[in-house]
Design a protein around this motif. Sequence first.
Motif, mmCIF file in Angstrom:
data_model
loop_
_atom_site.group_PDB
_atom_site.id
_atom_site.type_symbol
_atom_site.label_atom_id
_atom_site.label_comp_id
_atom_site.label_asym_id
_atom_site.label_seq_id
_atom_site.Cartn_x
_atom_site.Cartn_y
_atom_site.Cartn_z
ATOM 1 N N LEU A 6 0.849 -1.185 0.000
ATOM 2 C CA LEU A 6 0.000 0.000 0.000
ATOM 3 C C LEU A 6 0.887 1.238 0.000
ATOM 4 C CD1 LEU A 6 -2.793 -0.949 2.566
ATOM 5 C CD2 LEU A 6 -2.775 -1.251 0.093
ATOM 6 N N PRO A 7 0.497 2.276 -0.745
ATOM 7 C CA PRO A 7 1.309 3.491 -0.825
ATOM 8 C C PRO A 7 1.247 4.293 0.474
ATOM 9 C CG PRO A 7 -0.761 3.810 -1.970
ATOM 10 C CD PRO A 7 -0.725 2.361 -1.541
ATOM 11 N N PRO A 8 2.150 5.268 0.627
ATOM 12 C CA PRO A 8 2.172 6.100 1.839
ATOM 13 C C PRO A 8 0.833 6.773 2.134
ATOM 14 C CG PRO A 8 4.165 6.465 0.577
ATOM 15 C CD PRO A 8 3.266 5.584 -0.262
ATOM 16 N N THR A 9 0.086 7.155 1.108
ATOM 17 C CA THR A 9 -1.201 7.809 1.343
ATOM 18 C C THR A 9 -2.209 6.880 2.010
ATOM 19 O OG1 THR A 9 -1.889 7.263 -0.906
ATOM 20 C CG2 THR A 9 -0.963 9.465 -0.544
ATOM 21 N N LEU A 10 -1.947 5.566 1.950
ATOM 22 C CA LEU A 10 -2.832 4.594 2.595
ATOM 23 C C LEU A 10 -2.169 3.883 3.763
ATOM 24 C CD1 LEU A 10 -4.622 3.029 -0.502
ATOM 25 C CD2 LEU A 10 -5.542 4.678 1.127
ATOM 26 N N GLY A 11 -0.997 4.343 4.164
ATOM 27 C CA GLY A 11 -0.389 3.793 5.359
ATOM 28 C C GLY A 11 0.882 2.996 5.187
ATOM 29 N N THR A 12 1.433 2.898 3.983
ATOM 30 C CA THR A 12 2.685 2.189 3.723
ATOM 31 C C THR A 12 2.722 0.820 4.410
ATOM 32 O OG1 THR A 12 3.801 4.331 3.642
ATOM 33 C CG2 THR A 12 5.193 2.401 3.617
ATOM 34 N N LEU A 13 1.979 -0.104 3.854
ATOM 35 C CA LEU A 13 1.928 -1.459 4.388
ATOM 36 C C LEU A 13 2.350 -2.460 3.335
ATOM 37 C CD1 LEU A 13 -1.508 -1.684 6.222
ATOM 38 C CD2 LEU A 13 0.729 -1.843 7.272
ATOM 39 N N THR A 49 -0.667 -9.478 10.965
ATOM 40 C CA THR A 49 -0.581 -9.119 12.376
ATOM 41 C C THR A 49 -1.783 -8.221 12.707
ATOM 42 O OG1 THR A 49 0.635 -7.077 11.978
ATOM 43 C CG2 THR A 49 1.960 -9.109 12.235
ATOM 44 N N PRO A 50 -2.094 -8.053 13.986
ATOM 45 C CA PRO A 50 -3.178 -7.121 14.339
ATOM 46 C C PRO A 50 -2.935 -5.714 13.784
ATOM 47 C CG PRO A 50 -2.677 -8.518 16.207
ATOM 48 C CD PRO A 50 -1.624 -8.800 15.166
ATOM 49 N N ALA A 51 -1.692 -5.256 13.780
ATOM 50 C CA ALA A 51 -1.394 -3.918 13.239
ATOM 51 C C ALA A 51 -1.662 -3.870 11.733
ATOM 52 C CB ALA A 51 0.054 -3.549 13.536
ATOM 53 N N GLN A 52 -1.324 -4.934 11.006
ATOM 54 C CA GLN A 52 -1.596 -4.982 9.569
ATOM 55 C C GLN A 52 -3.104 -5.027 9.309
ATOM 56 O OE1 GLN A 52 0.894 -8.434 8.815
ATOM 57 N NE2 GLN A 52 2.107 -7.219 7.367
ATOM 58 N N GLU A 53 -3.843 -5.789 10.114
ATOM 59 C CA GLU A 53 -5.292 -5.841 9.959
ATOM 60 C C GLU A 53 -5.912 -4.461 10.150
ATOM 61 O OE1 GLU A 53 -6.959 -8.815 12.530
ATOM 62 O OE2 GLU A 53 -5.942 -10.454 11.479
ATOM 63 N N LYS A 54 -5.446 -3.732 11.168
ATOM 64 C CA LYS A 54 -5.958 -2.391 11.405
ATOM 65 C C LYS A 54 -5.581 -1.457 10.255
ATOM 66 C CE LYS A 54 -6.067 1.516 14.598
ATOM 67 N NZ LYS A 54 -6.487 2.362 13.498
ATOM 68 N N GLY A 55 -4.340 -1.548 9.788
ATOM 69 C CA GLY A 55 -3.907 -0.715 8.669
ATOM 70 C C GLY A 55 -4.707 -0.978 7.409
ATOM 71 N N LEU A 56 -5.003 -2.242 7.144
ATOM 72 C CA LEU A 56 -5.811 -2.599 5.982
ATOM 73 C C LEU A 56 -7.241 -2.071 6.141
ATOM 74 C CD1 LEU A 56 -6.236 -4.040 3.301
ATOM 75 C CD2 LEU A 56 -6.568 -6.172 4.579
ATOM 76 N N ALA A 57 -7.820 -2.226 7.310
ATOM 77 C CA ALA A 57 -9.172 -1.714 7.565
ATOM 78 C C ALA A 57 -9.209 -0.189 7.391
ATOM 79 C CB ALA A 57 -9.638 -2.100 8.960
ATOM 80 N N ASP A 58 -8.190 0.501 7.892
ATOM 81 C CA ASP A 58 -8.129 1.965 7.744
ATOM 82 C C ASP A 58 -8.003 2.358 6.271
ATOM 83 O OD1 ASP A 58 -8.268 2.149 10.499
ATOM 84 O OD2 ASP A 58 -6.126 2.627 10.767
ATOM 85 N N ALA A 59 -7.162 1.639 5.514
ATOM 86 C CA ALA A 59 -6.976 1.930 4.091
ATOM 87 C C ALA A 59 -8.278 1.715 3.329
ATOM 88 C CB ALA A 59 -5.863 1.058 3.513
ATOM 89 N N LEU A 60 -8.984 0.631 3.614
ATOM 90 C CA LEU A 60 -10.258 0.364 2.943
ATOM 91 C C LEU A 60 -11.297 1.419 3.292
ATOM 92 C CD1 LEU A 60 -10.400 -3.511 3.288
ATOM 93 C CD2 LEU A 60 -9.950 -2.177 1.213
ATOM 94 N N ALA A 61 -11.321 1.868 4.538
ATOM 95 C CA ALA A 61 -12.256 2.920 4.945
ATOM 96 C C ALA A 61 -11.946 4.220 4.200
ATOM 97 C CB ALA A 61 -12.196 3.132 6.457
ATOM 98 N N THR A 62 -10.668 4.543 4.056
ATOM 99 C CA THR A 62 -10.264 5.741 3.314
ATOM 100 C C THR A 62 -10.715 5.654 1.868
ATOM 101 O OG1 THR A 62 -8.358 6.123 4.745
ATOM 102 C CG2 THR A 62 -8.276 7.110 2.543
ATOM 103 N N LEU A 63 -10.481 4.511 1.222
ATOM 104 C CA LEU A 63 -10.881 4.342 -0.173
ATOM 105 C C LEU A 63 -12.396 4.409 -0.330
ATOM 106 C CD1 LEU A 63 -8.388 1.527 -1.201
ATOM 107 C CD2 LEU A 63 -8.356 3.921 -1.945
#
Length: 76
Positions: A6-13, A49-63
């Motif tokens: 994921l790009p920096p605008t979505l959390g760099t994951l 990881t839990p942090a990756q799950e949260k980052g993915l959820a945040d990225a999807l919410a942003t999109l």
Amino acid sequence: MCSVDLPPTLGTLRLSGRVVWTRLRATEQTLAGDRRDHYESGIEFTNLTPAQEKGLADALATLQAVQTEPNREQAP
């Protein structure tokens, strides 16, 4: 197996997963006369990881928020 970055605008994951389906979405001719195929794929994320799950959820919410914001022109 694959990785999704994921790009920096979505959390760099970097997320690991596996491709579970792929299909041809569209085909177009370029001005040079070449054929360009566009595919979409479904990915099942694995060992997040839990942090990756949260980052993915945040990225999807942003999109989703960007896609549904008012006054946004819809693609045909």
